[in-house]
Design a protein around this motif. Structure first.
Motif, short mmCIF file in Angstrom:
data_model
loop_
_atom_site.label_atom_id
_atom_site.label_comp_id
_atom_site.label_asym_id
_atom_site.label_seq_id
_atom_site.Cartn_x
_atom_site.Cartn_y
_atom_site.Cartn_z
N LYS A 10 -14.37 25.08 -5.27
CA LYS A 10 -14.09 25.91 -6.44
C LYS A 10 -13.02 25.28 -7.34
CE LYS A 10 -13.91 30.42 -6.13
NZ LYS A 10 -13.60 31.79 -5.65
N SER A 27 -14.48 22.32 -9.33
CA SER A 27 -15.36 22.77 -10.42
C SER A 27 -14.54 23.48 -11.50
CB SER A 27 -16.46 23.70 -9.89
OG SER A 27 -15.92 24.88 -9.35
N ALA A 70 -20.82 25.27 -7.91
CA ALA A 70 -20.20 24.09 -8.53
C ALA A 70 -21.25 23.22 -9.19
CB ALA A 70 -19.44 23.29 -7.47
#
Length: 441
Positions: free
Chosen positions: A35, A38, A166
């Motif tokens: 996370k 991304s 992502a």
């Protein structure tokens, strides 16, 4: 090297509960890494202004997340642990309650927008995000696997879900997509995770279609959880209101500041799941000690506070030193957030201690005090933001947040029945118990 604070839980308890905690942490760390990478890519693509619009909108909707969750997750784990034979009724009732609350949040968010809109942000984007509460109802499956001490299944769902998420965001960047598609992607993240929970639950020989609604159980759960609902709302306010206040107080400049400040929050709160994961796994052992041996119960609580402090201080020191390096991952317009991160991250110590003491409040049936302590934190955060943002910008917001976390964690010092727990937390914070254990060796 062994961390002071781990000693005190017997070897069997450690093996059983930390194995489950290990699964939780592996899943969370894996998900977090994906996370964060991304999010950095999205922030660099949208730049601080676009990132401010996206993340401020998410914060606005998140203010209603506690209402959608109804504060039920902790009680679901406890109910399933005590009454495993009532699994279908517990899960079915909790799902129905959370789904209804998520549905109610959609018009509530609209009414809130009519009263307090965010200039420069489209309601259509807020409307998309407002459906997240409905799909988050399936997080009760997470609670089920926690009660079974089988968090590895949730770990798998989270890692796969975040990998797909992502990949979608990277695809949107490569296609030079507009910001609207990133709002859709945020909503899709929730849908994807819910689908993963359902598939995993069904693969283990269960079926969500066997869930049953029990009216009397619903009344019981709501009666138990209402303090945590209010507490959760207060937590949402003082954890998410910062970005909204930055944007509203500073205008267009505030949107850029909010976009930069979001990167601070992302790194500063990166490990806030750790105390939740550890406490969730150790709570059954602590409850057992409370039932069988009061001395051992207090000892386990003190060791838990010690562990929280050591973990959070290690994290805060590392991030403080590494903050200039972290912001080399971002475009130059984000560099002003580096010193803010060095301040904000020290609030993690009070968050860790607050999570641990929150479990004590539940164990001792003082749950109604949770909303008072978080309410105090919310008020302090809002007042300090109003005073500090005009002159200090996002640094003022960071100071306000750390102050609010401290006040919320140590509020119990002013409650006679809870003062002893506050003193235990202070002993951990100032490493008193750590030095006592070192000199006893």
């Amino acid at each position: 090297m062994k961390l002071p604070g781990i000693k005190g839980f017997d070897e069997e308890a450690l093996k059983k509960y930390f194995k489950n905690t290990g699964m939780l942490l592996i899943g969370k760390v894996g998900s977090l890494a994906i996370k964060m990478l991304s999010s950095i890519a999205v922030a660099n693509y949208l730049l601080s202004y676009g990132n401010g619009i996206l993340t401020t909108s998410v914060s606005y909707v998140f203010l209603f997340a506690a209402l959608a969750g109804l504060g039920l997750d902790q009680f679901i784990v406890k109910e399933l642990h005590q009454y495993p034979e009532k699994r279908e009724q517990i899960l079915g009732t909790a799902f129905s309650l959370k789904s209804f609350a998520g549905l109610i949040c959609i018009p509530l968010i609209y009414v809130a927008w009519l009263i307090y809109p965010l200039e420069g942000i489209k309601y259509s984007h807020i409307f998309l995000l407002s459906f997240m509460g409905i799909f988050q109802s399936f997080t009760i499956i997470d609670s089920y696997f926690q009660s079974e001490v089988k968090s590895k299944y949730i770990m798998q769902v989270q890692i796969i879900g975040n990998l797909v998420s992502a990949a979608i965001k990277v695809g949107l960047i490569l296609m030079h997509s507009s910001i609207t598609f990133f709002f859709i992607a945020y909503l899709f993240d929730t849908i994807l995770l819910s689908a993963g929970y359902i598939i995993t639950y069904n693969r283990k020989g269960r079926s969500i279609f066997n869930w049953k609604y029990d009216f009397s159980l619903a009344k019981k759960l709501l009666t138990l959880s209402w303090p945590l609902i209010i507490s959760g709302i207060m937590v949402s306010i003082y954890m998410r209101v910062d970005q909204i206040m930055l944007k509203q107080i500073l205008g267009d400049k505030g949107i850029k500041e909010a976009g930069a400040y979001n990167t601070v929050v992302m790194f500063s709160e990166a490990l806030n799941f750790v105390p939740i994961a550890i406490v969730s796994s150790l709570f059954p052992a602590i409850l057992n000690a409370r039932r069988d041996d009061k001395v051992r119960y207090q000892k386990r609580l003190q060791n838990l506070y010690d562990l929280m402090v050591w973990l959070s201080l290690s994290f805060a020191i590392f991030i403080t030193i590494a903050s200039p390096i972290i912001y080399k991952l971002y475009k130059p317009e984000y560099i002003s957030a580096a010193p803010v991160l060095s301040v904000h991250v020290w609030g993690s110590t009070f968050v860790f201690l607050g999570v641990a003491s929150g479990q004590y409040l539940i164990a001792e049936n003082f749950g109604h005090l949770s909303f008072i302590r978080t309410g105090l934190g919310a008020i302090i955060n809002i007042v300090l933001n109003i005073l500090l943002i005009p002159t200090m910008g996002m640094m003022g917001t960071a100071i306000a947040t750390v102050s609010a976390y401290f006040a919320s964690a140590f509020f119990i010092l002013f409650i006679p029945k809870l003062r002893q727990q506050g003193i235990m937390m202070l002993k951990s914070l100032f490493l008193v118990t750590a030095f006592q254990k070192i000199f006893k060796r």
